[in-house]
Design an enzyme around this catalytic site. Structure first.
Site, short mmCIF file in Angstrom:
data_model
loop_
_atom_site.label_atom_id
_atom_site.label_comp_id
_atom_site.label_asym_id
_atom_site.label_seq_id
_atom_site.Cartn_x
_atom_site.Cartn_y
_atom_site.Cartn_z
N TYR A 1 0.80 -1.24 0.00
CA TYR A 1 0.00 0.00 0.00
C TYR A 1 0.83 1.28 0.00
O TYR A 1 0.26 2.36 0.13
CB TYR A 1 -0.88 0.09 1.26
CG TYR A 1 -1.65 -1.13 1.66
CD1 TYR A 1 -2.57 -1.72 0.80
CD2 TYR A 1 -1.48 -1.68 2.93
CE1 TYR A 1 -3.30 -2.83 1.20
CE2 TYR A 1 -2.21 -2.79 3.33
CZ TYR A 1 -3.11 -3.36 2.46
OH TYR A 1 -3.83 -4.45 2.86
N CYS B 1 14.89 -11.46 -1.26
CA CYS B 1 15.47 -11.35 -2.59
C CYS B 1 14.49 -10.70 -3.55
O CYS B 1 13.99 -11.34 -4.49
CB CYS B 1 15.91 -12.72 -3.06
SG CYS B 1 17.12 -13.41 -1.95
N GLU B 2 14.16 -9.46 -3.28
CA GLU B 2 13.25 -8.64 -4.09
C GLU B 2 13.76 -7.22 -3.94
O GLU B 2 13.91 -6.74 -2.81
CB GLU B 2 11.84 -8.64 -3.48
CG GLU B 2 11.10 -9.94 -3.48
CD GLU B 2 10.51 -10.28 -4.83
OE1 GLU B 2 10.18 -9.34 -5.58
OE2 GLU B 2 10.40 -11.48 -5.12
N TYR C 1 -2.06 -5.69 11.01
CA TYR C 1 -1.72 -6.14 9.65
C TYR C 1 -0.21 -6.31 9.44
O TYR C 1 0.30 -6.04 8.36
CB TYR C 1 -2.33 -5.18 8.60
CG TYR C 1 -3.82 -4.99 8.80
CD1 TYR C 1 -4.69 -6.04 8.53
CD2 TYR C 1 -4.33 -3.80 9.30
CE1 TYR C 1 -6.05 -5.89 8.73
CE2 TYR C 1 -5.70 -3.66 9.51
CZ TYR C 1 -6.55 -4.70 9.23
OH TYR C 1 -7.89 -4.56 9.44
C1 LIG Z 1 -10.87 -4.99 7.53
C2 LIG Z 1 -12.25 -4.97 8.04
C3 LIG Z 1 -12.52 -4.42 9.30
C4 LIG Z 1 -11.46 -3.74 10.14
O1 LIG Z 1 -10.98 -2.61 9.54
P1 LIG Z 1 -9.92 -1.67 10.30
O2 LIG Z 1 -9.55 -0.67 9.29
O3 LIG Z 1 -8.78 -2.53 10.69
O4 LIG Z 1 -10.60 -1.08 11.48
C5 LIG Z 1 -13.81 -4.49 9.76
N1 LIG Z 1 -14.80 -5.08 9.04
C6 LIG Z 1 -14.57 -5.62 7.83
C7 LIG Z 1 -15.68 -6.25 7.11
C8 LIG Z 1 -13.29 -5.58 7.29
O5 LIG Z 1 -13.09 -6.09 6.08
#
Ligand SMILES: *Cc1c(COP(=O)(O)O)cnc(C)c1O
Length: 431
Positions: free
Chosen positions: A334, A360-361, A390
């Site tokens: 991102y 290796c990228e 994440y």
């Molecule tokens: C990713 C996601 C969340 C959480 O999103 P955040 O940005 O981490 O708060 C909640 N609900 C759904 C359906 C998602 O796909």
């Protein structure tokens, strides 16, 4: 500092959640994920308290487990009284193994297989969030085969652009999630669910995106949802009992990011929804939200050891560390921003480097153009801040690298929540 759980001691060594980062690195090795459990609990209570004062007992925040899932996370969520949003058998299994109550799990996902559906039914998850017509039919069939009536929400797409990055934008009409309201398909989706004899339709779900800072995104979403709910009442006699507005509040990754006032935003959103309920003549539904990032992101910090420093006169210089896109792919995915700090001393004379990983990228960059001490060298410790969301959950074994351990910090104590993945574990499935 970026967040109140990051400080330096008088000698310049970085402290996280009150504990010495160099000492933790010596004890557990690097790369190392540190998680501040007190901060996770604080963030949960921010939502729980804000929900209670805004909605009374008619609301529940669900932790979106995909942000960071391992057993200790689910124990925390159980103790704090949160619900949980799960997106796979693996997340459900982990939650149940940790003793999390099945009835407080909402099962999400746009690609649930028959195996997933059967597993979740047999596990007794509280709710399915049904993403499309095929899933509705499969779930009705499997629930019927078990003689149960499964509670569900339907995921609909309100057609709101949250003005966030493309890859985390999920509310527009033509995304892969949910069924769009604007085309009339969501209305048919509700009608189809009401006709399923083994399904109890409890309400609607929508999620418009992540990293939401734009002040009116949730209010605009609520406008669309209440108008749709009114249409459902008029056309089908269906009164929406629960409204899940998804996740998405942003987190501060760099000094340039705003700090989202989450309790303030929730109070404002609640007032807006009460006005909408009055205007549309609908009862106020039970409210759910699904924060992931804003619960765990600022509770994480990753520590690396520098392997090499490459200085090329007149060109970019690189600091290479002992981890990379395998433990944090978010810059690669991102172009995500992060704050990077030397973990042992404050920078005197500084220089600008790209912080690169060991994969290796050539694209394995953790963060470009970071300011670090000019004399940084092999063996020094570097910290990437705000890595609680994440990172661990997106980690891979590319290049056969083992995933780092997760060490929890709580009330001045520390313990391993996830062990380091060793060489034997990397070969555990190989025949
Ligand atoms: C990713 C996601 C969340 C959480 O999103 P955040 O940005 O981490 O708060 C909640 N609900 C759904 C359906 C998602 O796909």
């Amino acid at each position: 500092m970026l967040s109140s759980n990051i400080t330096r001691d008088p000698g310049g060594a970085l402290r996280f959640a009150g504990q010495s980062v160099p000492e933790l690195a010596r004890l557990y090795g690097t790369p190392l994920y540190l998680m501040d459990e007190d901060r996770i609990r604080f963030n949960c209570r921010l939502y729980l308290d804000a929900f209670r004062s805004a909605f009374g007992d008619a609301a529940l925040p669900l932790y979106a487990g995909k942000a960071c899932a391992f057993k200790q996370m689910y124990r925390i969520m159980a103790e704090e009284g949160m619900g949980v949003d799960a997106v796979s058998r693996g997340e459900i299994y982990t939650a149940l193994k940790a003793g999390f109550p099945a009835e407080r799990i909402w099962f999400h996902g746009d690609g649930k297989t028959d195996e997933d559906i059967c597993y979740a039914l047999d596990s007794g998850v509280g709710f399915f969030v049904v993403d499309g017509f095929e899933e509705l039919e499969a779930l009705n069939r499997e629930a019927g085969a078990r003689g149960v009536r499964q509670k569900i929400l339907l995921r609909v797409t309100p057609g709101i652009d949250p003005h966030t990055y493309e890859a985390v934008n999920t509310g527009r009409v033509d995304v892969k999630f949910g069924v769009p309201i604007g085309t009339g398909q969501a209305y048919d989706f509700v009608r189809a669910a009401l006709a399923c004899s083994h399904i109890e339709l409890c309400g609607l779900h929508c999620h418009v995106g992540s990293m939401v800072f734009d002040e009116s995104v949730f209010e605009d979403t609520a406008d669309v949802m209440f108008a749709f709910m009114r249409e459902l009442k008029d056309g089908l006699g269906y009164v929406t009992g629960t409204l899940d507005l998804g996740g998405g509040y942003g987190t501060r990754y760099t000094e340039a990011d705003k700090q989202a006032d989450i309790p303030g935003r929730i109070a404002f959103l609640a007032a807006h929804m009460r006005a909408l309920a009055a205007k549309t003549g609908l009862p106020m539904p039970f409210i759910l939200m699904e924060p992931g990032r804003s619960i765990v992101a600022d509770a994480g910090l990753t520590v690396y050891t520098v392997s090499a420093v490459k200085r090329i006169e007149g060109f970019k210089s690189h600091v290479i560390v002992d981890g990379g896109m395998t433990d944090n792919p978010r810059y690669c995915l991102y172009r995500a921003h992060y704050t990077v700090l030397h973990a042992e001393r404050e920078a005197g004379e500084t220089a600008v480097f790209d912080l690169a990983g060991r994969c290796c990228e050539s694209g394995d960059i953790l963060q470009p153009a970071v300011t670090l001490p000019a004399d940084i060298k092999r063996g020094d410790l570097v910290a990437v801040c705000t890595t609680g969301a994440y990172n661990y959950s997106m980690a891979s074994n590319y290049n056969r690298l083992g995933r780092p351990p997760v060490v929890m910090l709580r009330g001045g104590e520390r313990f391993v929540a996830v062990r380091r993945e060793g060489l034997d574990e990397l070969c555990a499935l190989d025949e």
